[in-house]
Write a protein that holds these residues in place. Structure first.
Motif, PDB file in Angstrom:
ATOM      1  N   LEU A   1       1.075  -1.220   0.345  1.00 34.84           N
ATOM      2  CA  LEU A   1      -0.139  -0.234   0.020  1.00 34.84           C
ATOM      3  C   LEU A   1       0.388   1.346   0.102  1.00 34.84           C
ATOM      4  O   LEU A   1       2.125   1.137   0.820  1.00 34.84           O
ATOM      5  CB  LEU A   1      -0.913  -0.421   1.056  1.00 34.84           C
TER       6      LEU A   1
ATOM      7  N   GLY B   1       0.524   2.607  -3.457  1.00 38.83           N
ATOM      8  CA  GLY B   1       1.536   2.821  -4.550  1.00 38.83           C
ATOM      9  C   GLY B   1       0.671   1.459  -5.486  1.00 38.83           C
ATOM     10  O   GLY B   1       0.563   1.468  -7.038  1.00 38.83           O
TER      11      GLY B   1
ATOM     12  N   GLU C   1       4.868  -4.370  -5.891  1.00 32.78           N
ATOM     13  CA  GLU C   1       5.391  -3.461  -6.031  1.00 32.78           C
ATOM     14  C   GLU C   1       4.909  -2.111  -7.670  1.00 32.78           C
ATOM     15  O   GLU C   1       4.729  -3.445  -8.336  1.00 32.78           O
ATOM     16  CB  GLU C   1       6.503  -3.299  -5.256  1.00 32.78           C
ATOM     17  N   ASP C   2       4.854  -1.561  -7.599  1.00 29.43           N
ATOM     18  CA  ASP C   2       4.586  -0.900  -8.760  1.00 29.43           C
ATOM     19  C   ASP C   2       5.834   0.525  -8.924  1.00 29.43           C
ATOM     20  O   ASP C   2       6.095   0.313 -10.551  1.00 29.43           O
ATOM     21  CB  ASP C   2       3.517   1.105  -7.933  1.00 29.43           C
TER      22      ASP C   2
HETATM   23 MN    MN Z   1       4.708   2.755  -1.990  1.00 25.99          MN
END
Ligand code: MN
Ligand code: PRP
Ligand code: MG
Length: 180
Positions: A41, A43, A98-99
């Motif tokens: 969280l 992203g 992950e972003d």
């Molecule tokens: Mn992040």
């Protein structure tokens, strides 16, 4: 486009196509095994939601909340765990979703932290990689796009909590964050 944004870096179509390719790579590697996705969280919310719908395996998912940036555009280098996992990951095929990998601080910390819980496999799937910015040694196993060192937002990524809802990824104008 918003006045604080300079240009679109990745369109909705380009992202959609690449996310499905990443899902296919994961399916090829894990065949019909069960997977445990961990979304970071906030992203990764959009990415993990799209990615898990492209994967045909049995997927369980959970979120972790960590923060190193807060409202600033610069990393503080300190990772805080704001929400830990609700489940035990021992013996599981875990994929951290992950972003973006920027300095690598967040993922390096998370990887070491989760490794101690003895998952069967621990992989990292990251939509964007900015290798020029790396400060710690960490590599993702699945990477969507390698991008230049520009401040990007959209598709979950924010600038002071704005722009997460954009369906594309855009570059922020320098003057928008120069004095923040
Ligand atoms: Mn992040
Ligand atoms: C951003 C981004 C990654 C991390 C990458 O998160 O979503 O999680 O920074 O930077 P690093 O490689 O230098 O650690 P942020 O801390 O802004 O929180 P957010 O996901 O809630 O936006
Ligand atoms: Mg952020």
């Amino acid at each position: 486009m918003n006045k604080d944004l300079k240009k679109i870096l990745l369109t909705e179509e380009e992202i959609k196509k690449r996310v499905c390719e990443l899902a296919q790579d994961i399916m090829n590697d894990f065949k019909d095994e069960e997977l445990f996705f961990i979304g970071v969280l906030k992203g990764s919310v959009v990415f993990v939601a799209d990615l898990m719908r492209c994967v045909k395996n049995d997927v369980t998912m959970d979120f972790m909340a960590v923060s190193s940036y807060g409202l600033s555009s610069q990393t503080s280098g300190v990772v805080r765990i704001l929400k830990d996992l609700d489940f035990d990951i021992e013996g599981k095929n875990v994929i951290i979703v992950e972003d973006i990998i920027d300095t690598g601080t967040t993922l390096k910390y998370l990887y070491e932290y989760l490794k101690k819980r003895n998952p069967k496999v621990l992989k990292i799937c990251c939509l964007l990689d900015k290798p020029e910015r790396r400060k710690v040694d960490i590599k993702a196993d699945y990477i969507g796009f390698t991008i230049p060192d520009e401040f990007v937002v959209g598709y979950g990524l924010d600038f002071a909590e704005r722009f997460r809802n954009l369906p594309y990824i855009a570059v922020v104008k320098e003057e928008a964050y120069a004095n923040k």
